[in-house]
Enzyme design. Structure first.
Site, short mmCIF file in Angstrom:
data_model
loop_
_atom_site.label_atom_id
_atom_site.label_comp_id
_atom_site.label_asym_id
_atom_site.label_seq_id
_atom_site.Cartn_x
_atom_site.Cartn_y
_atom_site.Cartn_z
N ARG A 131 36.32 38.93 37.15
CA ARG A 131 36.31 40.20 36.41
C ARG A 131 37.23 40.12 35.19
NH1 ARG A 131 40.48 44.55 39.07
NH2 ARG A 131 41.81 43.06 40.13
N GLU A 188 27.44 56.86 37.53
CA GLU A 188 26.86 55.54 37.36
C GLU A 188 25.38 55.59 36.99
OE1 GLU A 188 28.51 56.59 40.09
OE2 GLU A 188 30.43 55.57 39.82
N PHE A 221 28.29 50.39 43.27
CA PHE A 221 27.74 51.52 42.51
C PHE A 221 26.64 51.07 41.55
CE2 PHE A 221 32.41 52.60 43.02
CZ PHE A 221 32.21 53.28 44.19
N HIS A 247 33.80 43.46 41.62
CA HIS A 247 34.19 43.83 42.99
C HIS A 247 33.03 43.67 43.97
CE1 HIS A 247 37.31 45.50 40.49
NE2 HIS A 247 38.04 45.82 41.54
N ASP A 251 40.12 48.09 50.11
CA ASP A 251 39.30 49.31 49.99
C ASP A 251 38.28 49.45 51.12
OD1 ASP A 251 40.60 50.33 47.84
OD2 ASP A 251 39.06 49.84 46.36
N ARG A 297 36.54 40.40 42.39
CA ARG A 297 37.93 40.83 42.22
C ARG A 297 38.89 39.73 42.65
NH1 ARG A 297 41.79 44.03 45.95
NH2 ARG A 297 43.28 44.85 44.46
#
Lengths: 272, 309
Positions: free
Chosen positions: B10, B58, B83, B109, B117, B167
């Site tokens: 990323r 999104e 998303f 991610h 998360d 990530r």
């Protein structure tokens, strides 16, 4: 060429309506109700308002139109044919396997279609992208996006409305074809939208309410929208679903149904 | 491979986008309130007039990107993979892929290496979803060098692309002058005892496994498949012919994803047994990325075990 005579425009709108019925009858499939309700809106846009040239369908500086309520493709196809983007004979190919006129608009197959559509609620976001492009390049073109009123139940419409407003897209004009009906019945029964004007106002739009089946009123509304600076405009066009064909008017059952031979004859007689 | 220099793809994406923005004025970047995590903030700072923060919306972001593309812009739209491919799937399908618009969807991610998360944010189905969509090119770079190349390369051709980014900070595998080609996998090593097919942040795990195996007298090759669609059939068939054991490893569900794509090629061209390492039809969970890849069996040790040392 811009047509200013309301009589001439009304005649075109009637031709569009006849072709809508022919398309849906020919395919024995399609959506006549919402197509008939928006025929006047499309006629005014394509023959009186938009800066377009059917000989140059991909011209960079042209005004754009997004039919967010993509199932009303019969109305768009008839309008485009009338305008000269393709031969009226092509309308016989509507929804047929060897034709270009898909059930829902396909920008890669059909000249004059600026965006493919069909899955409801997606058109306004796309129109925003177009309007932003126009502003970035100082191109000056305007973007029109036609939504169904039932379509306003899709959440993405309101995500997009916030974007239109955030970027002050005064080159964007949303039109809501407010015929009050959706497949399952009256909008107020299925999922009450209540105050459409108020909703768009609160989302930062300049709102104009108009009789969407009256050509002089539509012209006035679109002309006024062009003068508004610093915010997008939403024209709430009050229309009659099935407009022009007596037995289809205000009947949800004609949302997506083809007429029988007998019904076809009656409809064509009424639209003479 | 420089094991000490670790960079998440990323981050490489953000840096590449900034460079690309300097070279090409048609590049516009959209994000959905995650620009500091997706690293599009690097572009945003330099080119505020070409950066659009769409807020937590999104679906609207993907649609707006499509609108830009119809007008000749080259939009890069970023958010987390869960998303981009999940929440906005219908917008990707109908507003981008069906009209074949030039939208580059850069999803960060991806996979369980999101870490703490947990399951709601760990996208494990996106390779399967995105490669099933017609017109879509699907790429998944493994390191800094490859990511920077891919981000620039996809701007050169017209059409939708799904870029799967991580990530997880991983080693820099390639030298800056390494040559790549979309649709062509990179073979690392020539061993004939086995092939480890890997993509994205799993390539580093595969290379570590290769090195351990080598010390133990097993000579395998790693194939970095950065383009999952169109997949390099020739390379897969060649490896099936030349090597004894075939392993695929993905930071994704084993259903419909990377291993499945390889299995499809093998089944039709060179039937061979393929052991697929991946997340086995379950959701992810919270934890540190290093712990999670062990927990779900996509780490170096699990790969090594496949070779029965």
């Amino acid at each position: 060429m811009k047509i200013v005579s309301c009589e001439a425009l009304e005649k075109i709108a009637k031709d569009v309506r006849r072709e809508i019925i022919e398309e849906v009858y020919g395919a024995q499939s399609g959506h006549p109700g919402g197509s008939l309700s928006c025929a006047d809106i499309l006629t005014v846009l394509y023959f009186n308002q938009m800066n377009i040239n059917p000989k140059k369908p991909n011209d960079e500086g042209r005004d754009r139109f997004v039919l967010s309520k993509g199932h009303c493709s019969p109305a768009l196809y008839a309008t485009l044919a009338q305008k000269g983007y393709f031969s009226e004979k092509k309308l016989n190919e509507f929804r047929k396997i060897d034709g270009i006129l898909q059930g829902h608009p396909d920008m890669n197959k059909i000249p004059g279609v600026d965006m493919s559509s069909g899955s409801l609620g997606q058109g306004l976001s796309v129109a925003n992208g177009m309007a932003l492009s126009s502003k970035m390049g100082k191109m000056g073109y305007r973007v029109y996006c036609l939504l169904g009123d039932g379509e306003l139940e899709e959440g993405q419409v309101w995500e997009a409305a916030m974007t239109s407003s955030k970027y002050k897209l005064d080159n964007l004009c949303v039109i809501v074809d407010n015929n009050g009906l959706q497949i399952d019945g009256d909008i107020k029964d299925v999922k009450n939208l209540d105050d459409i004007e108020g909703k768009f106002e609160k989302f930062g739009f300049n709102v104009i309410t108009v009789n969407g089946n009256k050509i002089p009123d539509l012209i006035k509304a679109f002309d006024k929208a062009k003068t508004v600076k610093g915010k997008p405009t939403a024209i709430v066009a009050i229309t009659t679903k099935g407009k022009g064909v007596s037995f289809m008017e205000n009947k949800a059952e004609w949302h997506g149904k083809a007429p029988s031979e007998e019904q076809f004859k009656i409809a064509m007689e009424e639209l003479k | 491979m420089d094991m000490d220099k670790k960079i998440a793809t990323r981050q490489s994406y953000g840096e590449a986008l900034l460079e690309l923005g300097k070279e090409n004025k048609d590049i516009v970047v959209l994000d959905a309130d995650l620009s500091s995590a997706t690293k599009t903030n690097l572009f945003a700072k330099e080119f505020p007039n070409r950066f659009f923060d769409m807020g937590i919306a999104e679906q609207d972001m993907i649609g707006t990107a499509a609108g830009f593309a119809t007008c000749g812009k080259i939009p890069y739209a970023s958010t987390f993979a869960v998303f981009a491919a999940g929440r906005a799937y219908d917008q990707v399908r109908n507003s981008v892929a069906y009209p074949n618009l030039n939208v580059k969807i850069c999803a960060t991610h991806a996979g369980i290496t999101v870490g703490e998360d947990g399951a709601t944010h760990q996208m494990l189905e996106d390779i399967g979803m995105m490669r099933a969509v017609p017109n879509m090119t699907v790429v998944c770079p493994c390191d800094d060098t490859e990511t920077k190349w891919i981000i620039k390369e996809i701007s050169k051709f017209n059409g939708p692309v799904y870029v799967r980014l991580s990530r997880y900070a991983t080693p820099v595998i390639y030298e800056p002058n390494q040559k790549f080609k979309i649709g062509k996998a990179v073979q690392i090593g020539k061993g004939t005892d086995g092939t480890i097919f890997a993509t994205g942040d799993m390539v580093a795990e595969a290379i570590k496994a290769k090195d351990i195996l080598e010390k133990n007298g097993k000579f395998v090759r790693v194939v970095d498949i950065h383009t999952i669609k169109p997949i390099d059939e020739e390379m897969i068939v060649k490896c099936a012919k030349e090597t004894e054991k075939l392993i695929s490893v993905e930071n994704h569900s084993i259903i419909g994803g990377f291993g499945s794509a390889i299995a499809e090629v093998l089944t039709e061209n060179q039937p061979a047994k393929l052991t697929r390492l991946g997340v086995k039809d379950t959701f992810g969970k919270s934890g540190k990325a290093d712990e999670l890849i062990k927990y779900f069996g996509i780490d170096v040790e699990t790969i090594v075990k496949c070779f029965n040392l």
